[in-house]
Design a protein around this motif. Structure first.
Motif, PDB file in Angstrom:
ATOM      1  N   VAL A 157       6.923   5.934   4.590  1.00  7.19           N
ATOM      2  CA  VAL A 157       7.323   4.564   5.005  1.00  7.19           C
ATOM      3  C   VAL A 157       7.423   4.373   6.419  1.00  7.19           C
ATOM      4  O   VAL A 157       6.912   3.374   7.028  1.00  7.19           O
ATOM      5  N   GLN A 158       8.022   5.472   7.064  1.00  2.00           N
ATOM      6  CA  GLN A 158       8.062   5.268   8.748  1.00  2.00           C
ATOM      7  C   GLN A 158       6.791   5.649   9.466  1.00  2.00           C
ATOM      8  O   GLN A 158       6.915   4.891  10.502  1.00  2.00           O
ATOM      9  N   ALA A 159       6.237   6.311   8.661  1.00  5.87           N
ATOM     10  CA  ALA A 159       4.852   6.776   9.607  1.00  5.87           C
ATOM     11  C   ALA A 159       3.777   5.737   9.484  1.00  5.87           C
ATOM     12  O   ALA A 159       2.881   5.721  10.289  1.00  5.87           O
ATOM     13  N   CYS A 160       3.927   4.776   8.307  1.00  4.14           N
ATOM     14  CA  CYS A 160       2.632   3.886   8.176  1.00  4.14           C
ATOM     15  C   CYS A 160       2.736   2.911   9.449  1.00  4.14           C
ATOM     16  O   CYS A 160       3.706   2.136   9.726  1.00  4.14           O
ATOM     17  N   PHE A 195       1.035   0.417   9.799  1.00  3.78           N
ATOM     18  CA  PHE A 195       0.743  -1.260   9.391  1.00  3.78           C
ATOM     19  C   PHE A 195       2.278  -1.631   8.632  1.00  3.78           C
ATOM     20  O   PHE A 195       1.837  -2.943   8.022  1.00  3.78           O
ATOM     21  N   SER A 196       2.990  -0.915   8.291  1.00  4.03           N
ATOM     22  CA  SER A 196       3.965  -1.177   7.475  1.00  4.03           C
ATOM     23  C   SER A 196       3.821  -1.486   6.069  1.00  4.03           C
ATOM     24  O   SER A 196       4.387  -2.603   5.428  1.00  4.03           O
ATOM     25  N   TYR A 197       2.874  -0.932   5.446  1.00  2.00           N
ATOM     26  CA  TYR A 197       2.358  -1.462   4.121  1.00  2.00           C
ATOM     27  C   TYR A 197       3.304  -0.782   2.851  1.00  2.00           C
ATOM     28  O   TYR A 197       3.184  -0.969   1.728  1.00  2.00           O
ATOM     29  N   LEU A 198       3.956   0.573   3.229  1.00  2.00           N
ATOM     30  CA  LEU A 198       4.879   0.920   2.511  1.00  2.00           C
ATOM     31  C   LEU A 198       6.210   0.411   2.500  1.00  2.00           C
ATOM     32  O   LEU A 198       6.797   0.024   3.551  1.00  2.00           O
ATOM     33  N   LYS A 199       7.005   0.488   1.480  1.00  2.00           N
ATOM     34  CA  LYS A 199       8.484   0.171   1.227  1.00  2.00           C
ATOM     35  C   LYS A 199       9.040   1.010   0.353  1.00  2.00           C
ATOM     36  O   LYS A 199       8.454   1.583  -0.518  1.00  2.00           O
ATOM     37  N   ASP A 200      10.380   1.209   0.607  1.00  2.00           N
ATOM     38  CA  ASP A 200      11.151   1.900  -0.299  1.00  2.00           C
ATOM     39  C   ASP A 200      11.535   1.014  -1.632  1.00  2.00           C
ATOM     40  O   ASP A 200      11.789  -0.132  -1.490  1.00  2.00           O
ATOM     41  N   THR A 201      11.578   1.672  -2.739  1.00  2.00           N
ATOM     42  CA  THR A 201      11.763   0.675  -3.770  1.00  2.00           C
ATOM     43  C   THR A 201      12.447   1.537  -4.862  1.00  2.00           C
ATOM     44  O   THR A 201      12.460   2.793  -5.083  1.00  2.00           O
ATOM     45  N   ALA A 260      15.025   6.342  -3.848  1.00  2.00           N
ATOM     46  CA  ALA A 260      14.188   5.020  -3.619  1.00  2.00           C
ATOM     47  C   ALA A 260      12.832   5.690  -3.393  1.00  2.00           C
ATOM     48  O   ALA A 260      12.694   6.564  -2.491  1.00  2.00           O
ATOM     49  N   TYR A 261      11.806   5.379  -4.072  1.00  2.00           N
ATOM     50  CA  TYR A 261      10.509   5.994  -4.038  1.00  2.00           C
ATOM     51  C   TYR A 261       9.504   4.850  -3.133  1.00  2.00           C
ATOM     52  O   TYR A 261       9.859   3.665  -3.139  1.00  2.00           O
ATOM     53  N   PRO A 262       8.654   5.511  -2.494  1.00  2.00           N
ATOM     54  CA  PRO A 262       7.631   4.630  -1.632  1.00  2.00           C
ATOM     55  C   PRO A 262       6.815   3.894  -2.595  1.00  2.00           C
ATOM     56  O   PRO A 262       6.470   4.341  -3.549  1.00  2.00           O
ATOM     57  N   GLU A 263       6.432   2.751  -2.094  1.00  2.00           N
ATOM     58  CA  GLU A 263       5.452   1.738  -3.026  1.00  2.00           C
ATOM     59  C   GLU A 263       4.735   1.101  -1.891  1.00  2.00           C
ATOM     60  O   GLU A 263       5.353   0.678  -0.891  1.00  2.00           O
ATOM     61  N   LEU A 264       3.648   0.765  -2.429  1.00  2.00           N
ATOM     62  CA  LEU A 264       2.745  -0.389  -1.525  1.00  2.00           C
ATOM     63  C   LEU A 264       3.233  -1.632  -1.626  1.00  2.00           C
ATOM     64  O   LEU A 264       3.476  -1.859  -2.734  1.00  2.00           O
ATOM     65  N   LYS A 265       3.462  -2.432  -0.382  1.00  2.00           N
ATOM     66  CA  LYS A 265       3.915  -3.716  -0.462  1.00  2.00           C
ATOM     67  C   LYS A 265       2.908  -4.568  -1.352  1.00  2.00           C
ATOM     68  O   LYS A 265       1.662  -4.206  -1.407  1.00  2.00           O
ATOM     69  N   PRO A 266       3.273  -5.523  -2.117  1.00  2.00           N
ATOM     70  CA  PRO A 266       2.154  -6.459  -2.741  1.00  2.00           C
ATOM     71  C   PRO A 266       1.214  -7.088  -2.028  1.00  2.00           C
ATOM     72  O   PRO A 266       0.004  -7.178  -2.537  1.00  2.00           O
ATOM     73  N   ASP A 267       1.447  -7.308  -0.691  1.00  2.00           N
ATOM     74  CA  ASP A 267       0.571  -8.036   0.068  1.00  2.00           C
ATOM     75  C   ASP A 267      -0.138  -6.990   1.057  1.00  2.00           C
ATOM     76  O   ASP A 267      -0.690  -7.235   2.089  1.00  2.00           O
ATOM     77  N   HIS A 268      -0.118  -5.859   0.608  1.00  2.00           N
ATOM     78  CA  HIS A 268      -0.721  -4.865   1.370  1.00  2.00           C
ATOM     79  C   HIS A 268      -2.241  -4.669   1.646  1.00  2.00           C
ATOM     80  O   HIS A 268      -2.975  -5.471   0.934  1.00  2.00           O
ATOM     81  N   ARG A 269      -2.930  -4.301   2.641  1.00  2.00           N
ATOM     82  CA  ARG A 269      -4.123  -4.114   3.111  1.00  2.00           C
ATOM     83  C   ARG A 269      -4.469  -2.550   3.348  1.00  2.00           C
ATOM     84  O   ARG A 269      -5.023  -2.368   4.511  1.00  2.00           O
ATOM     85  N   THR A 307      -0.351  12.507   5.605  1.00  2.00           N
ATOM     86  CA  THR A 307      -0.019  13.652   6.642  1.00  2.00           C
ATOM     87  C   THR A 307       1.369  13.902   6.892  1.00  2.00           C
ATOM     88  O   THR A 307       2.071  14.822   7.106  1.00  2.00           O
ATOM     89  N   ALA A 308       2.115  12.651   6.973  1.00  2.00           N
ATOM     90  CA  ALA A 308       3.735  12.816   7.099  1.00  2.00           C
ATOM     91  C   ALA A 308       4.395  13.144   6.103  1.00  2.00           C
ATOM     92  O   ALA A 308       5.682  13.839   5.878  1.00  2.00           O
TER      93      ALA A 308
END
Length: 70
Positions: free
Chosen positions: A20-23, A25-31, A41-50, A59-60
């Motif tokens: 989440v910290q490495a992205c 584009f901030s497309y990942l979030k904890d959920t 809290a697992y990482p997940e792609l945000k609904p509006d990700h690209r 890599t991270a």
């Protein structure tokens, strides 16, 4: 940049938040979803990700729970 979208194997994820910290584009979030929703809290792609499939989050990840799929 790569092509594809990241997928996460929650059974391997240790919820360290490195991806989440490495992205850049901030497309990942904890959920709070996954095998132990009250403990991690697992990482997940945000609904509006690209997601570009750049692989920086992969890599991270210290446990290798992330892969890029076309």
């Amino acid at each position: 940049m790569g092509k594809g979208i990241v997928s996460i194997d929650e059974s391997l994820c240790m919820s360290c938040n490195s991806c989440v910290q490495a992205c850049p584009f901030s497309y990942l979030k904890d959920t709070k979803i996954g095998p132990a929703p009250y403990k991690k809290a697992y990482p997940e792609l945000k609904p509006d990700h690209r997601c570009t499939g750049c692989g920086i989050c992969v890599t991270a990840c210290p446990v290798g729970c992330m892969t890029i799929h076309a």
